[in-house]
Design an enzyme around this catalytic site. Structure first.
Site, PDB file in Angstrom:
ATOM      1  CG  HIS A 142      -2.020   0.949   0.996  1.00  0.00           C
ATOM      2  ND1 HIS A 142      -1.840   2.325   1.348  1.00  0.00           N
ATOM      3  CD2 HIS A 142      -3.262   0.706   0.515  1.00  0.00           C
ATOM      4  CE1 HIS A 142      -3.234   2.963   1.248  1.00  0.00           C
ATOM      5  NE2 HIS A 142      -4.016   2.055   0.732  1.00  0.00           N
ATOM      6  CD  GLU A 172      -8.837  -4.319  -3.427  1.00  0.00           C
ATOM      7  OE1 GLU A 172     -10.061  -4.475  -2.522  1.00  0.00           O
ATOM      8  OE2 GLU A 172      -8.941  -3.588  -4.551  1.00  0.00           O
TER       9      GLU A 172
END
Ligand code: ACO
Length: 387
Positions: A266, A324
């Site tokens: 991320h 996710e």
């Protein structure tokens, strides 16, 4: 601060570290893994508040009273009927377009029944925001039914957004536990700082273009596998790995082939994404009913192996699971096919996109940054015949 030869601030690759707006919507603290939405830690809201409550919170700054919530629910239900243009778009899309393309195509048509398209007041834009949050799930459900050779199901106006979405997909009223699971998901993804799709929505909104255009553009940004397109591939990866003992070797092989491990890494989080834990817990709650305990244990093993292998391959990068990874497990438990994961993300994030557009329209200027020209100058035109 250093400047370029033309006196500008140097470009930041991927705009990393660049602050592009002041916002009251949400804050991502990537060092400690904290997501704050309108003053609430995500763990306060997820699993407790419904998607409608958090949408209201984002748009108005406070959680609704029971009366306000009931009124908002009625308003949302009143917008579920789609304009003819959108119905036709979904029918066409179901023939040969993938779900994110279909969503983008159908949402783009939602200006069709906007009777006051010149009205740019906050009130008019709130109505558009309500219309979008109401209709995005209906579009996805109708598309899914049509591409499966079934007729769309008329909305059930006594059901909230999450329940009506599941009902629209299956024609069966969902269990309370399934609705809670989906509400938890939608709340968890409703807003997340200045991510790529939210930035896209804000840029389009900042030109005083309409909210439908801004959300259509944001759907395009969300589609990419580096943003909202990762949960389907993350599930494929878990399924391919198959058993915990194969996880490490699979990951090493993928990295050796130069692949990215989906559901990991991320831009902002340097620790585990807090949404991963929230979604893992929601998936655990549903696991017994859905017979997914073993799959969750496998996912845990894949997570551990992924963190270890990425730490060895990319030391100091702190690559952990992102939102996710467990999205894939939770949404599969809810019976969604993997290619509906990203559009379902879009249902939740529409609330956040609309919130940011409303916020920007309330006083923000057009977003118009600069670029540093690094190409040649002083070239002379040569006619085609002489080149
Ligand atoms: N697998 C393998 N390597 C990775 C991964 C990954 N998942 N993520 C980052 N890296 C590596 C990169 O190869 C790069 O290494 P290098 O510097 O040696 O070349 C380094 O870590 C930094 O990567 P960047 O791409 O610069 O990081 P950035 O902040 O730009 O990207 C992103 C973040 C796009 C999420 C990235 O981590 C990624 O591609 N993850 C996989 C896709 C994914 O899960 N997307 C969903 C994100 S969550 C969301 O948007 C809703």
């Amino acid at each position: 601060m250093s400047t370029t030869s033309s006196g500008k601030s140097p470009a930041s690759s991927g705009l990393e570290g660049v602050v592009v707006a002041n916002t009251e919507m949400s804050d991502v603290d990537g060092q400690i893994g904290r997501l704050t939405v309108r003053g609430y830690d995500i763990e306060e809201l997820a699993g407790r508040a419904t998607f409608e409550e958090v949408t209201y919170l984002l748009w108005h700054g406070t959680l609704p009273t029971a009366e306000q919530l009931a009124q908002f629910g009625r308003e949302l239900a009143s917008y579920r009927q789609l304009p003819d243009e959108t119905v036709a778009a979904i029918e066409l899309a179901a023939k040969r377009m993938g779900p994110m393309d279909a969503l983008r195509f159908a949402v783009a048509s939602l200006t069709a029944d906007d009777k006051d398209s010149d009205d740019d007041s906050r009130e008019a834009n709130l109505t558009r925001a309500t219309m979008l949050v109401a209709r995005v799930p209906v579009i996805i459900a109708n598309y899914q039914r049509l591409r499966s050779g079934e007729r769309p199901i008329a909305p059930h106006n006594d059901l909230g957004v999450a329940a009506n979405y599941l009902y629209g997909l299956t024609g069966k009223e969902p269990q309370a536990s399934e609705v809670r699971g989906l509400d938890t998901y939608l709340v968890t993804v409703a807003d997340h700082g200045m991510n790529a799709s939210t930035f896209t929505a804000r840029v389009i909104g900042s030109t005083a273009s309409d909210m439908v255009s801004a959300v259509t553009g944001a759907i395009g940004a969300l589609k990419g596998p580096l943003h909202g397109g990762a949960p389907g591939p993350a599930l494929t990866m878990i399924e391919e790995i198959g058993t915990p003992d194969r996880a490490e070797a699979w990951m090493k092989d993928a990295l050796a082939k130069g692949k990215r491990i989906m559901g990991f890494g991320h831009r902002v989080y340097k620790v585990r994404d807090p949404r991963a834990e929230v979604l893992y817990q929601a998936a655990v709650e549903l696991a017994d009913e859905t017979d997914e305990r073993e799959a969750l244990e496998l996912a845990k093993a894949v997570e551990e192996a992924g963190v270890k292998v990425l730490q060895e391959a990319k030391p100091g990068r702190n690559l952990n699971t992102n939102v996710e990874f467990y999205t894939a497990l939770l949404l599969r438990e809810l019976g969604l096919s993997p290619d509906l994961f990203s559009p379902t993300f879009g249902i939740g994030r529409t609330a956040g996109w609309a919130a940011h557009i409303l916020e920007h329209r309330a006083g923000g200027r057009i977003i118009r940054p600069q670029s540093e020209y690094v190409g040649p100058r002083d070239l002379h035109y040569v006619p085609v015949a002489e080149r």
